[in-house]
Design an enzyme around this catalytic site. Structure first.
Site, mmCIF file in Angstrom:
data_model
loop_
_atom_site.group_PDB
_atom_site.id
_atom_site.type_symbol
_atom_site.label_atom_id
_atom_site.label_comp_id
_atom_site.label_asym_id
_atom_site.label_seq_id
_atom_site.Cartn_x
_atom_site.Cartn_y
_atom_site.Cartn_z
ATOM 1 C CG HIS A 161 43.943 45.833 38.870
ATOM 2 N ND1 HIS A 161 44.837 44.880 39.317
ATOM 3 C CD2 HIS A 161 42.746 45.327 38.959
ATOM 4 C CE1 HIS A 161 44.169 44.115 40.028
ATOM 5 N NE2 HIS A 161 43.091 44.083 39.623
ATOM 6 C CG HIS A 192 34.687 41.776 42.045
ATOM 7 N ND1 HIS A 192 35.483 40.502 41.596
ATOM 8 C CD2 HIS A 192 35.808 42.835 41.646
ATOM 9 C CE1 HIS A 192 36.785 40.808 41.123
ATOM 10 N NE2 HIS A 192 37.063 41.889 41.197
ATOM 11 C CD GLU A 219 39.968 40.086 39.123
ATOM 12 O OE1 GLU A 219 39.871 41.402 38.689
ATOM 13 O OE2 GLU A 219 39.968 40.202 40.166
ATOM 14 C CG HIS A 274 44.044 41.041 43.761
ATOM 15 N ND1 HIS A 274 44.619 40.383 42.531
ATOM 16 C CD2 HIS A 274 42.903 41.588 42.926
ATOM 17 C CE1 HIS A 274 44.097 40.491 41.641
ATOM 18 N NE2 HIS A 274 43.014 41.225 41.568
#
Lengths: 136, 303
Positions: free
Chosen positions: B59, B193, B240, B12
């Site tokens: 976030h 990431h 995630e 996302h």
């Protein structure tokens, strides 16, 4: 499926990853006010007060002198060491009008151009970056 | 009866949302990232799901450090796009499905998953970017969305095994909802990431692709991957991917691959995207062994 887990071994392993600060409870406690300060910049009024006088705004928060200095210096690796979390700290560089890419590049010790070039070429390889002890 | 008909997983990445909002999807840099979603956009237009249970992480938008729920389910009528510092994304309001959301919350709690119930919150790019990738830029989203927020920021996040089991509990909950609804479950976030520290920029394409392979078929090997492996191999934010396991768990014992897409580069994160369907008429998940879930009196209270 569930296996017994030694919480100390679980947490200890995080210190073995090169160049990585995992947001453990210890860091979450240390950085609580720092991260909440960063979150306060989500509000336009607070951003204005912050921009008008960073030091005065910071002094309203119960942060350590080290944390305050690292914020003023925009030293993000230091802020991670002092309990900051990148998702909260992002409110500081967003307020500065800086991109995630730029902020992340400063933590990697690379110039923005070099960091961008590395990402376009497929990113940083995990080779040699998985474990400090095992050097792999 | 409501039924889960498919699972979708996707990174996302906020920059993908910005590229869509600013009509940059045909630029050389972005085109290959978006191209892998074209199949899914056409497929979603045919599937016309009534509801998507959308697993994502906030976030530092709706939640700060005052309250850190491990699993939080959005039961509101609607959720506004969050202002993440540059103003809210110019995307439609996300309409919820309170009846199904409350039903899932109750059913999961009786199934011994201690859900946090959220009646007011804004939803950030973690939720709105996947909607953009699958549905494009409609005047309003074509389905109801139940946000399911997972803590993957403050350690420890839930284990992969726990996420898989929650997916199974969600599938049981959906199957016991009386309205006839076509429900999809989406797992978002990841893939490799790292957005912090000197190791920032880590991308592990080989590991990511192996993870996608592991979602297909009948193996449940992915549920036993420990947090430390995600961290070492896929970067600090690669954790995630445990959210993809909620999606996978909800599809039951065996899945069939409908579509996959993997692309680097896109900002700081690998783009991974996969569409799966359960094999059989409905997800074949194990029956609950909890006391309340097997108590007719308790179950009567939630119907």
């Amino acid at each position: 499926m569930t296996v017994p887990r030694d919480i100390h071994a679980y947490l200890g392993a995080f210190d073995d990853i090169p160049g990585t600060r995992v947001f453990t409870a210890k860091r979450a406690r240390q950085g609580y006010q720092l991260n909440q300060f960063a979150m306060s910049l989500m509000k336009p009024d607070n951003r204005e007060r912050w921009r008008a006088d960073e030091r005065a705004y910071l002094d309203q928060w119960p942060l350590s002198d080290d944390q305050k200095q690292a914020v003023l210096d925009r030293d993000y690796n230091r802020l991670l060491d002092l309990g900051g979390n990148i998702y909260f700290l992002s409110k500081i560089f967003s307020t500065d009008g800086k991109s995630f890419l730029l902020a992340v590049s400063t933590m990697s010790g690379m110039s923005l151009e070099d960091y961008q070039a590395m990402m376009i070429a497929g990113g940083r390889s995990p080779e040699g970056m998985r474990s400090i002890k095992e050097g792999r | 009866m409501a039924r889960i008909t498919a699972g979708v997983a996707s990174s996302h990445i906020p920059a993908l949302g910005a590229a869509s909002d600013l009509d940059k999807t045909q630029e050389d840099y972005w085109r290959p990232a978006f191209a892998g979603y074209e199949w899914t956009k056409r497929w979603e237009a045919e599937q016309r799901p009534d509801v998507v249970v959308l697993v994502y992480n906030d976030h530092a938008s709706a939640f700060d450090m005052r309250i850190i729920p491990t699993f939080a389910i959005g039961c509101a009528e609607a959720f506004q796009p969050a202002d993440e510092g540059w103003g809210p994304r110019p995307v439609p309001v996300v309409k919820g499905h309170p009846d199904l959301a409350w039903h899932i919350a109750q059913s999961c709690i009786l199934d011994e998953f201690d859900m946090t119930i959220i009646n007011e919150m804004d939803v950030d790019h973690g939720l709105t970017v996947p909607l953009t990738m699958m549905f494009g830029k409609p005047a309003e989203w074509p389905c109801r969305v139940i946000p399911l927020a997972v803590n993957v920021v403050t350690y420890p996040p839930p284990s992969g095994n726990r996420c898989w089991a929650l997916g199974e509990a969600i599938a049981r909950a959906v199957a016991s909802f009386e309205e006839d609804l076509n429900v999809q479950i989406w797992g978002t976030g990841g893939m490799s990431h790292q957005l912090q520290g000197p190791r920032a920029g880590l991308i592990n394409q080989e590991w990511d692709n192996r993870f996608i392979d592991g979602l297909v078929g009948s193996s449940d090997a992915l549920r036993s991957i420990p947090h430390i492996e995600y961290l070492r191999e896929t970067g600090s934010e690669g954790i995630e991917m445990v959210m993809w396991l909620i999606m996978r768990g909800a599809l039951g014992r065996e899945t069939r691959l409908l579509h996959r897409h993997y692309h680097v580069p896109a900002s700081n994160t690998a783009v991974g995207h996969v569409v799966l369907e359960p094999v059989g008429d409905a997800p074949d998940v194990p029956a609950s062994d909890t006391i309340e879930a097997n108590s007719p009196a308790a179950q009567d209270l939630i119907s």
